[in-house]
Design a protein around this motif. Structure first.
Motif, PDB file in Angstrom:
ATOM      1  N   PHE A  13       0.855  -1.181   0.000  1.00 37.31           N
ATOM      2  CA  PHE A  13       0.000   0.000   0.000  1.00 37.31           C
ATOM      3  C   PHE A  13       0.896   1.238   0.000  1.00 37.31           C
ATOM      4  O   PHE A  13       1.823   1.342   0.808  1.00 37.31           O
ATOM      5  N   ILE A  14       0.597   2.159  -0.904  1.00 39.28           N
ATOM      6  CA  ILE A  14       1.400   3.369  -1.071  1.00 39.28           C
ATOM      7  C   ILE A  14       0.530   4.588  -0.789  1.00 39.28           C
ATOM      8  O   ILE A  14      -0.580   4.701  -1.324  1.00 39.28           O
ATOM      9  N   LYS A  15       1.023   5.499   0.038  1.00 36.65           N
ATOM     10  CA  LYS A  15       0.328   6.759   0.294  1.00 36.65           C
ATOM     11  C   LYS A  15       1.332   7.901   0.285  1.00 36.65           C
ATOM     12  O   LYS A  15       2.447   7.761   0.806  1.00 36.65           O
ATOM     13  N   CYS A  16       0.928   9.013  -0.326  1.00 33.91           N
ATOM     14  CA  CYS A  16       1.801  10.178  -0.446  1.00 33.91           C
ATOM     15  C   CYS A  16       1.060  11.429   0.041  1.00 33.91           C
ATOM     16  O   CYS A  16      -0.165  11.515  -0.085  1.00 33.91           O
ATOM     17  N   ARG A  17       1.811  12.394   0.554  1.00 30.11           N
ATOM     18  CA  ARG A  17       1.215  13.640   1.054  1.00 30.11           C
ATOM     19  C   ARG A  17       2.148  14.803   0.739  1.00 30.11           C
ATOM     20  O   ARG A  17       3.357  14.725   0.948  1.00 30.11           O
ATOM     21  N   ASP A  18       1.556  15.907   0.234  1.00 32.34           N
ATOM     22  CA  ASP A  18       2.375  17.082  -0.094  1.00 32.34           C
ATOM     23  C   ASP A  18       2.284  18.133   1.006  1.00 32.34           C
ATOM     24  O   ASP A  18       1.667  17.925   2.053  1.00 32.34           O
ATOM     25  N   LEU A  19       2.905  19.288   0.756  1.00 32.01           N
ATOM     26  CA  LEU A  19       3.011  20.338   1.770  1.00 32.01           C
ATOM     27  C   LEU A  19       1.655  20.904   2.166  1.00 32.01           C
ATOM     28  O   LEU A  19       1.480  21.389   3.285  1.00 32.01           O
ATOM     29  N   ALA A  20       0.675  20.844   1.268  1.00 29.95           N
ATOM     30  CA  ALA A  20      -0.655  21.367   1.566  1.00 29.95           C
ATOM     31  C   ALA A  20      -1.513  20.357   2.323  1.00 29.95           C
ATOM     32  O   ALA A  20      -2.592  20.701   2.810  1.00 29.95           O
ATOM     33  N   GLY A  21      -1.046  19.114   2.414  1.00 32.15           N
ATOM     34  CA  GLY A  21      -1.840  18.061   3.035  1.00 32.15           C
ATOM     35  C   GLY A  21      -2.658  17.262   2.042  1.00 32.15           C
ATOM     36  O   GLY A  21      -3.481  16.427   2.446  1.00 32.15           O
ATOM     37  N   ASN A  22      -2.455  17.492   0.734  1.00 33.84           N
ATOM     38  CA  ASN A  22      -3.117  16.671  -0.282  1.00 33.84           C
ATOM     39  C   ASN A  22      -2.587  15.242  -0.213  1.00 33.84           C
ATOM     40  O   ASN A  22      -1.366  15.031  -0.145  1.00 33.84           O
ATOM     41  N   ASP A  23      -3.493  14.268  -0.262  1.00 32.69           N
ATOM     42  CA  ASP A  23      -3.106  12.865  -0.188  1.00 32.69           C
ATOM     43  C   ASP A  23      -3.383  12.151  -1.510  1.00 32.69           C
ATOM     44  O   ASP A  23      -4.332  12.486  -2.224  1.00 32.69           O
ATOM     45  N   ALA A  24      -2.554  11.182  -1.814  1.00 35.50           N
ATOM     46  CA  ALA A  24      -2.770  10.296  -2.960  1.00 35.50           C
ATOM     47  C   ALA A  24      -2.378   8.885  -2.520  1.00 35.50           C
ATOM     48  O   ALA A  24      -1.468   8.713  -1.713  1.00 35.50           O
ATOM     49  N   LYS A  25      -3.086   7.884  -3.045  1.00 35.43           N
ATOM     50  CA  LYS A  25      -2.769   6.515  -2.649  1.00 35.43           C
ATOM     51  C   LYS A  25      -2.857   5.570  -3.840  1.00 35.43           C
ATOM     52  O   LYS A  25      -3.548   5.845  -4.827  1.00 35.43           O
ATOM     53  N   SER A  26      -2.140   4.464  -3.724  1.00 34.22           N
ATOM     54  CA  SER A  26      -2.124   3.466  -4.783  1.00 34.22           C
ATOM     55  C   SER A  26      -1.627   2.150  -4.192  1.00 34.22           C
ATOM     56  O   SER A  26      -1.345   2.060  -2.992  1.00 34.22           O
ATOM     57  N   ASN A  27      -1.523   1.138  -5.035  1.00 33.51           N
ATOM     58  CA  ASN A  27      -0.980  -0.162  -4.645  1.00 33.51           C
ATOM     59  C   ASN A  27       0.083  -0.591  -5.643  1.00 33.51           C
ATOM     60  O   ASN A  27      -0.012  -0.293  -6.837  1.00 33.51           O
TER      61      ASN A  27
END
Length: 358
Positions: free
Chosen positions: A258-272
């Motif tokens: 499970f992959i999750k990413c977050r930027d400086l604004a708090g935007n999240d993105a996820k994938s597998n």
């Protein structure tokens, strides 16, 4: 109260505001002409305290208050990135005296401004606005139109102006500018590896991100379970647009990360990232042979990482003489005059025999 901070150091400073009410006739009468004292004690790192108080005396000017209020700071930093799904942001102003405040998209006079902040009128002694007076308001944020986004991220500036008026009627002559930056969604555009792999060693997770607050720059984490981003292990190489993570030796079978990413604004993105490791049943191949007669070295190269052993006659693999560089592509041995029988095994114990004449 702490005098500025709780650090051990030689010099200490604190800034606090006093309202114009302290200069009223009633206040001056109660305080012997506006005279005040602050009492303080100090303690060193060993816990030794002053036995008696130090004191600081000051006096309020008895003249009229002709100075407009001053916005000392804000609860949110100027030009802060705002998450893509946020419609409004509650923002606090910290002023040097009790005031009423307004805001507008235009830098117009105080009386013309259309929006009013909620002001407590109480001295703040607990939060980051210590010694100031706070006013609060939700600021509307215009979202980024995702349809306008092409290859690079598009952000949108939201500009506001604040003006305040104190209890003596003094107004700000110039607006206090403030900007918040709307951001688009963060996206994961590529993940690797995928499909079927024939080796469980040297596997590296790779993720690419785009859009968001800083054109894809973000922090990514990974886990075998679908857990919160904060509890995930961060990639070894991250805080960028491309994120890399090396994995230990993996066994055969299905693997899911499970992959999750977050930027400086708090935007999240996820994938597998999903892939399968199947056994490699092909024996390694010999692709190069080199001998250095000056140094007396025989060197071979295989098409996949292998461990190689040699002897001058037939032998069980574990009894051969070990060549250099286990689980590698290139191996060396001392150059002799007899036939070399070389056996190489890959990580799945597939074995091949090479007969090499010096």
């Amino acid at each position: 109260f702490e005098f500025g901070d709780s650090l051990f150091k030689f010099d200490h400073e604190i800034t606090f505001g006093l309202p114009s009410d302290l200069a009223s006739d009633q206040a001056l009468q109660l305080t012997n002409g506006g005279k005040y004292s602050l009492y303080l004690k100090c303690k060193d790192a060993n816990g030794n305290e002053n036995e008696r108080d130090y004191y600081i005396n000051f006096q309020i000017d008895t003249g009229p208050d002709l100075t407009p209020p001053k916005i000392e700071s804000t609860s949110i930093n100027m030009r802060t990135f705002i998450r893509s799904d946020v419609d409004s942001v509650v923002t606090d102003l910290y002023l040097n005296e009790p005031s009423s405040c307004k805001w507008d998209k235009r830098d117009v006079e105080y009386d013309i401004m259309e929006n009013t902040l909620t002001c407590s009128g109480l001295l703040d002694t607990q939060t980051i606005g210590f010694g100031t007076y706070s006013c609060s308001t939700p600021l509307p944020v215009e979202k980024v139109d995702q349809s306008e986004i092409t290859n690079r991220s598009i952000t949108k500036e939201n500009n506001y102006f604040f003006r305040c008026k104190d209890r003596a009627g003094n107004k700000n002559f110039q607006g206090f500018p403030f900007t918040l930056i709307s951001t688009p969604k963060l996206s994961i555009t590529e993940t690797m590896p995928n499909g079927t792999l024939t080796t469980g060693s040297g596997i590296q997770l790779q993720v690419k991100t785009s859009q968001g607050a800083q054109n894809g720059i973000s922090i990514c984490g990974f886990s075998n379970e679908d857990i919160d981003f904060a509890n995930m292990a961060a990639f070894q190489s991250t805080n960028a647009e491309t994120h890399m993570q090396s994995l230990p030796l993996l066994t055969q079978g299905n693997h899911n990360y499970f992959i999750k990413c977050r930027d400086l604004a708090g935007n999240d993105a996820k994938s597998n990232i999903q892939f399968i490791i199947e056994p490699d049943e092909s024996a390694p191949l010999l692709i190069a042979v080199f001998k250095d007669t000056n140094l007396g070295i025989l060197s071979i190269t295989t098409n996949e990482p292998t461990t190689c052993r040699y002897a001058e006659e037939e032998f069980p693999f574990e009894r051969g003489i070990l060549m250099t560089n286990e689980k590698a592509l290139t191996h060396e041995a001392t150059l002799g005059n007899s036939l070399y029988i070389i056996k190489c095994q890959d990580e799945f114990n597939n074995e091949e025999v090479f007969n090499i004449f010096p």
